[in-house]
Design an enzyme around this catalytic site. Structure first.
Site, PDB file in Angstrom:
ATOM      1  N   LYS A  63      -8.814   5.829   5.784  1.00  0.00           N
ATOM      2  CA  LYS A  63      -7.569   5.185   5.350  1.00  0.00           C
ATOM      3  C   LYS A  63      -7.840   4.015   4.417  1.00  0.00           C
ATOM      4  O   LYS A  63      -8.632   3.131   4.741  1.00  0.00           O
ATOM      5  CB  LYS A  63      -6.755   4.733   6.566  1.00  0.00           C
TER       6      LYS A  63
ATOM      7  N   LYS B 132     -10.686  -1.224  -2.048  1.00  0.00           N
ATOM      8  CA  LYS B 132     -10.496  -2.063  -0.865  1.00  0.00           C
ATOM      9  C   LYS B 132     -11.730  -1.879   0.038  1.00  0.00           C
ATOM     10  O   LYS B 132     -12.263  -0.771   0.081  1.00  0.00           O
ATOM     11  CB  LYS B 132      -9.236  -1.609  -0.114  1.00  0.00           C
TER      12      LYS B 132
ATOM     13  N   THR C  59       1.009  10.204   4.177  1.00  0.00           N
ATOM     14  CA  THR C  59       0.194  11.200   3.468  1.00  0.00           C
ATOM     15  C   THR C  59      -1.120  11.474   4.195  1.00  0.00           C
ATOM     16  O   THR C  59      -1.851  12.381   3.812  1.00  0.00           O
ATOM     17  CB  THR C  59      -0.137  10.723   2.038  1.00  0.00           C
TER      18      THR C  59
ATOM     19  N   ASP D  58       0.878  -1.159   0.000  1.00  0.00           N
ATOM     20  CA  ASP D  58       0.000   0.000   0.000  1.00  0.00           C
ATOM     21  C   ASP D  58       0.925   1.221   0.000  1.00  0.00           C
ATOM     22  O   ASP D  58       2.113   1.109   0.325  1.00  0.00           O
ATOM     23  CB  ASP D  58      -0.875  -0.035   1.257  1.00  0.00           C
ATOM     24  N   LEU D  59       0.427   2.380  -0.353  1.00  0.00           N
ATOM     25  CA  LEU D  59       1.293   3.564  -0.402  1.00  0.00           C
ATOM     26  C   LEU D  59       1.038   4.494   0.793  1.00  0.00           C
ATOM     27  O   LEU D  59       1.903   4.674   1.650  1.00  0.00           O
ATOM     28  CB  LEU D  59       1.094   4.285  -1.735  1.00  0.00           C
TER      29      LEU D  59
ATOM     30  N   ASP E  90      -1.493  -0.625   6.177  1.00  0.00           N
ATOM     31  CA  ASP E  90      -1.666   0.016   7.492  1.00  0.00           C
ATOM     32  C   ASP E  90      -3.144   0.141   7.874  1.00  0.00           C
ATOM     33  O   ASP E  90      -3.433   0.636   8.955  1.00  0.00           O
ATOM     34  CB  ASP E  90      -1.047   1.414   7.488  1.00  0.00           C
TER      35      ASP E  90
END
Ligand code: UVW
Length: 221
Positions: A44, A145, A16, A8-9, A170
């Site tokens: 998130k 997701k 971010t 994941d980013l 996360d």
């Protein structure tokens, strides 16, 4: 044997969440909705339009706007978010990420981005990490997701069998997506936030994380 590691980013490669929060808060306040950092946790891993829907529901305004107006609101948020991203620099990658990516590269294990963010290429460029990844899965046109699609698309890009992949996330929705894709799920962050996410292994941070540790945890040596 391990065939790919999918990352994941937002919240795994770099933080971010604080920029998303500032930009969403500004947009929300413009239409009379207040959001706090705890509410921000529920965004998130959730894509842009879904995040907007959640904010409108939170402010009891889910019926107020047309699709075109919603797109304008999302665009205003993204303009602010992209402006904030201008301050992102290579040292903003989370501890251990650069080293882990180098180790994967040295060992011929593809690293892939599986993010809901349409800004992923921009963020990787700012962090100077574009070359560390073999592929970036495009979130366009697939369910977000916790559906497994983005992880399956990422594995497909490098020809990896999902059961031979490790996903790192996360957020609750992301961990559910990894498990639904049939991959080994590593959760990064506080157990309090991750909750009963179903992660196979929970780490407080990626600092010091090695390929060897990942292989041992996932029994993929
Ligand atoms: C997310 O909100 C995750 O995506 P984007 O950066 O595309 O707004």
């Amino acid at each position: 044997k391990l065939q790919a590691v999918l990352f994941d980013l937002d919240g795994v490669i770099t933080d971010t969440a604080k920029y998303h929060f500032i930009a969403w808060k500004q947009m929300a306040e413009g239409i009379g909705i207040t959001i706090d950092s705890e509410f921000n946790e529920s965004l998130k891993g959730i894509d842009r339009m879904q995040s907007l829907e959640r904010i409108l529901i939170h402010g009891h305004q889910e019926q107020r706007y047309s699709q075109a107006e919603k797109e304008q609101l999302a665009q205003a948020k993204n303009d602010e978010y992209v402006a904030l991203l201008a301050s992102l620099a290579p040292e903003d990658a989370y501890p251990g990420i650069k080293e882990l990516l180098q180790e994967l590269k040295d060992n011929g294990v593809p690293a892939v981005i599986a993010s809901a963010s349409k800004n992923a290429p921009l963020i990787l460029d700012a962090l100077q990490l574009t070359d560390a990844f073999q592929a970036i899965a495009d979130p366009q046109g697939i369910p977000g997701k916790p559906a497994p699609d983005i992880f399956l698309r990422g594995a497909g890009l490098v020809g990896a069998d999902p059961s031979c992949c490790i996903g790192i996330e996360d957020a609750q929705a992301g961990i559910e997506a990894i498990k639904a894709a049939g991959m080994y799920a590593v959760g990064v962050g506080e157990q309090r936030i991750l909750g009963p996410s179903g992660a196979d292994w929970v780490l407080p941070s990626t600092s010091g994380l090695t390929l060897r540790q990942l292989l041992a945890a996932a029994h993929m040596e």
